[in-house]
Design a protein around this motif. Sequence first.
Motif, PDB file in Angstrom:
ATOM      1  N   ALA A   1      60.362  37.175  13.439  1.00 56.34           N
ATOM      2  CA  ALA A   1      59.852  37.758  14.199  1.00 56.34           C
ATOM      3  C   ALA A   1      60.586  38.268  15.493  1.00 56.34           C
ATOM      4  O   ALA A   1      60.495  37.665  16.170  1.00 56.34           O
ATOM      5  N   SER A   2      60.731  39.959  15.925  1.00 63.15           N
ATOM      6  CA  SER A   2      61.055  40.556  16.735  1.00 63.15           C
ATOM      7  C   SER A   2      60.942  41.449  17.096  1.00 63.15           C
ATOM      8  O   SER A   2      60.854  42.334  16.457  1.00 63.15           O
TER       9      SER A   2
ATOM     10  N   VAL B   1      61.789  32.095  13.662  1.00 60.22           N
ATOM     11  CA  VAL B   1      62.190  32.522  15.134  1.00 60.22           C
ATOM     12  C   VAL B   1      61.281  33.731  15.836  1.00 60.22           C
ATOM     13  O   VAL B   1      61.166  34.433  14.850  1.00 60.22           O
ATOM     14  N   LEU B   2      60.530  33.213  16.737  1.00 53.41           N
ATOM     15  CA  LEU B   2      59.269  35.138  17.590  1.00 53.41           C
ATOM     16  C   LEU B   2      60.191  34.961  18.703  1.00 53.41           C
ATOM     17  O   LEU B   2      60.511  33.944  19.461  1.00 53.41           O
ATOM     18  N   ARG B   3      60.447  35.936  18.594  1.00 52.62           N
ATOM     19  CA  ARG B   3      61.547  36.769  19.419  1.00 52.62           C
ATOM     20  C   ARG B   3      60.430  37.924  20.404  1.00 52.62           C
ATOM     21  O   ARG B   3      60.534  38.753  20.014  1.00 52.62           O
ATOM     22  N   LYS B   4      60.263  37.137  21.783  1.00 48.25           N
ATOM     23  CA  LYS B   4      59.833  38.703  22.543  1.00 48.25           C
ATOM     24  C   LYS B   4      60.477  39.485  23.239  1.00 48.25           C
ATOM     25  O   LYS B   4      60.712  39.116  23.721  1.00 48.25           O
ATOM     26  N   THR B   5      61.277  40.768  22.750  1.00 50.27           N
ATOM     27  CA  THR B   5      62.052  41.047  23.058  1.00 50.27           C
ATOM     28  C   THR B   5      61.418  41.961  24.669  1.00 50.27           C
ATOM     29  O   THR B   5      62.315  42.632  25.960  1.00 50.27           O
ATOM     30  N   GLY B   6      60.002  42.705  24.681  1.00 58.03           N
ATOM     31  CA  GLY B   6      59.600  42.784  26.406  1.00 58.03           C
ATOM     32  C   GLY B   6      59.306  41.675  27.337  1.00 58.03           C
ATOM     33  O   GLY B   6      59.776  40.815  27.430  1.00 58.03           O
TER      34      GLY B   6
END
Length: 752
Positions: free
Chosen positions: A514-515, A615-620
């Motif tokens: 998730a992104s 994969v959990l990627r927080k873009t904020g």
Amino acid sequence: MATDHGRKAAPGVLQPGPRWTGVAGSGGAPAAQSDQPLGTLVPDERFTGGFSAVPGQWIHGEGIRITALGLPPQPAAGDAINYFKEAVFYLEGNSVTVTEWSVNPTPVRLYDGTMVPQGSIGFSVEIGAGEGAVTAGDAILYCFLRGEHGLERRIDIPLVINVDRKLDAQRRVCYVDPDGSDDADGSRTAPWRTLHHALGGKGVGDGGKLILQKAGRYVEDVNVSRTPTMNNRRAIEVVAAEGLRADQVIITRTARRLPEPRWVIQARVVHFIGITVDLGKIMLLWGPADRAIGFLGCRLVDPRGPEGDRDENGIAMGYNLAKGTPAQQDTLATGLPYNFGGFYLAECLFVNFTTEGARLYRNVAAYQATDSFAGGPGYDDVVVDGYHVTMPKQGVTRLHLRPFLEVASAARGPNGTTVLTLADAADLSEQRRGGDLRIRFLSGALAAEEEMQVLSVEPAERRIVVGGDIVRRVAAGDRVRGYAVWHADFCQQQGVQRPDQRGLRNITIFRYRASSPTSQLFLTQAPVKLEPGSRISTNGTRFQILSGSGKPNLLLDDDMLRLQAGPQSGEYRVVKSFDRATGTGLLLDAFSADQHDVAVERSKSIVGFVMALSVLRKTGSGWEMGQFQDGHRNFLLTQNTFIGQPNCLTFRNKFPGHGHRNHVQLFNLISKMDADTPQIPDWGLRVQRNHFLRGVPRGRDARVMDGRPGFDANERYQPFRGQLRIGRKPLIPFDSFGNPVDENAPVGAVAA
């Protein structure tokens, strides 16, 4: 186990045995699930796992493999690892034992028509024709998942064996056409018009096949009807005619409410294959309570995306969820309700504001959607096996009914803020949630600017307080629109509110990527209060609870009890059993000291949770964080990557203490791990050999070094120099893309 008459191969070929008559269960019963420990590491925990397949799936043709996913329970105390031992598959009298992990190469059709390997990472068995006189019919596939230590789990799934295509001649094949008639006979030359009729009691019948015979919009405006339901035993397959793409065959409606949002599926078991469902018009799928609805190679899309409709200037309106009458409110396409039957997604595209509810996500791509599923009563045995979510922007809801508000004046507020006074506060509600609120100028000097942070909404004074000094750029008459951010939380226990409801159980998550601006792992208990004035007394693991209201408490196995007073205040323990009549029961573990007439409260725990190769990627850069709130039992995170700023994973302490029991984290790459208390919990928790990019090295054998991993479009990152290695045999010998890994591979979900 029965004698193995079937062929053996790696990863295994399995056929129904000679006693099978084509009726599920006729070939013989498998062994019961064992309750005897195979070791002493985690003797009272269950293996977490499930099938990566759609119940009732038709097995057409050779080479179809079914994969079981899962991992054994891990001990929180000590350094030992409970590795996978074997998966024993049993199919109507025959069995095959698989001991090696593999990647399932079965070709599957995606929503765009392309064929790719299924890619499931687990333990697979190939299904063949029956070895006796009967070679086609209904069957039940069982699997016994076993670790080197601890108990086993028995899982099962119904299948329709049609490897040699002998059932094809027995199936009724009917046709649906937008220009057809429900008074016709459903033949190719006289097709029906609606799926509502075709899937009803007078439709295609048990195990039939429906062909949507030409491109176009299949309009399903009949949503509440007296049409008889179909209690079909075999799955009905609904397919697009040969040569049609999924985006050419669209199931839709003329409006969102007719007069309400449900599309009723009359049949009990239906598999839609290679079609599109318009979630902009079909807001909620409904049907028999025990239904199993599968979508394979389908597109389930809401063209509005996470921001709702847009105005004449292309600016997001945001969803209106609470203002005005029901007819004036937006209805979100919840589509797949977790509390009503079961939905299964395989090789699908999902474009929708909310994605909760499915019990299987296999090779699902979700765009412009929240990356969450929310659990509630009965939402158990969920399998995620390849779920790729991309959310470029935050989802938003509108704070008011009208499309805009008008500014009357602006003034400087304290601490560099701006106070906007509105001409009319209308139906605004008081809000003081800070980072969750935004405002957008639709006209005036700030119309070209991005959304701004709102610090508070004060409707009694007709005021909105905005961060920053913008007074000189605001004029009376400027139009604004207020929003609230919809966070992309993953796995909340929504809906668990009553004493007779359990928390999430047996959740298996592999290859979840998730992104999004707020992507986070949000795993919570569900507080469900005991009767007022409840107090507990204990003697070792024995306990008694007395109610202050005179009404007896109801406790379930795996409920968490939390002490509210005394020297041990904040300690949790798990209920093993409880007798409501006497108010007495047993705990899995004793409190650190016996209790006498001490105030106590209760929560519903998550029991049996595995997340791996994800994969959990927080873009904020907002305050959002992944949260472990107050307790999980038999919980495992391994070979994952969690990237977030300024926060990442935090042990929250909204209630005193933590109740984790065998909560284990191994071989993960994590930006940072925090706790609301000076230290992370030290009871029932094991954090070992994880790499942190910043902050404190949590747990044993940890490393802190900022490597700034880079990601490509598929969320694959390049390991950086100095990244911590697994250092021992990994729990799963593959990364999330199916590449082999060993003790020299870097921690995390994927490797170069």
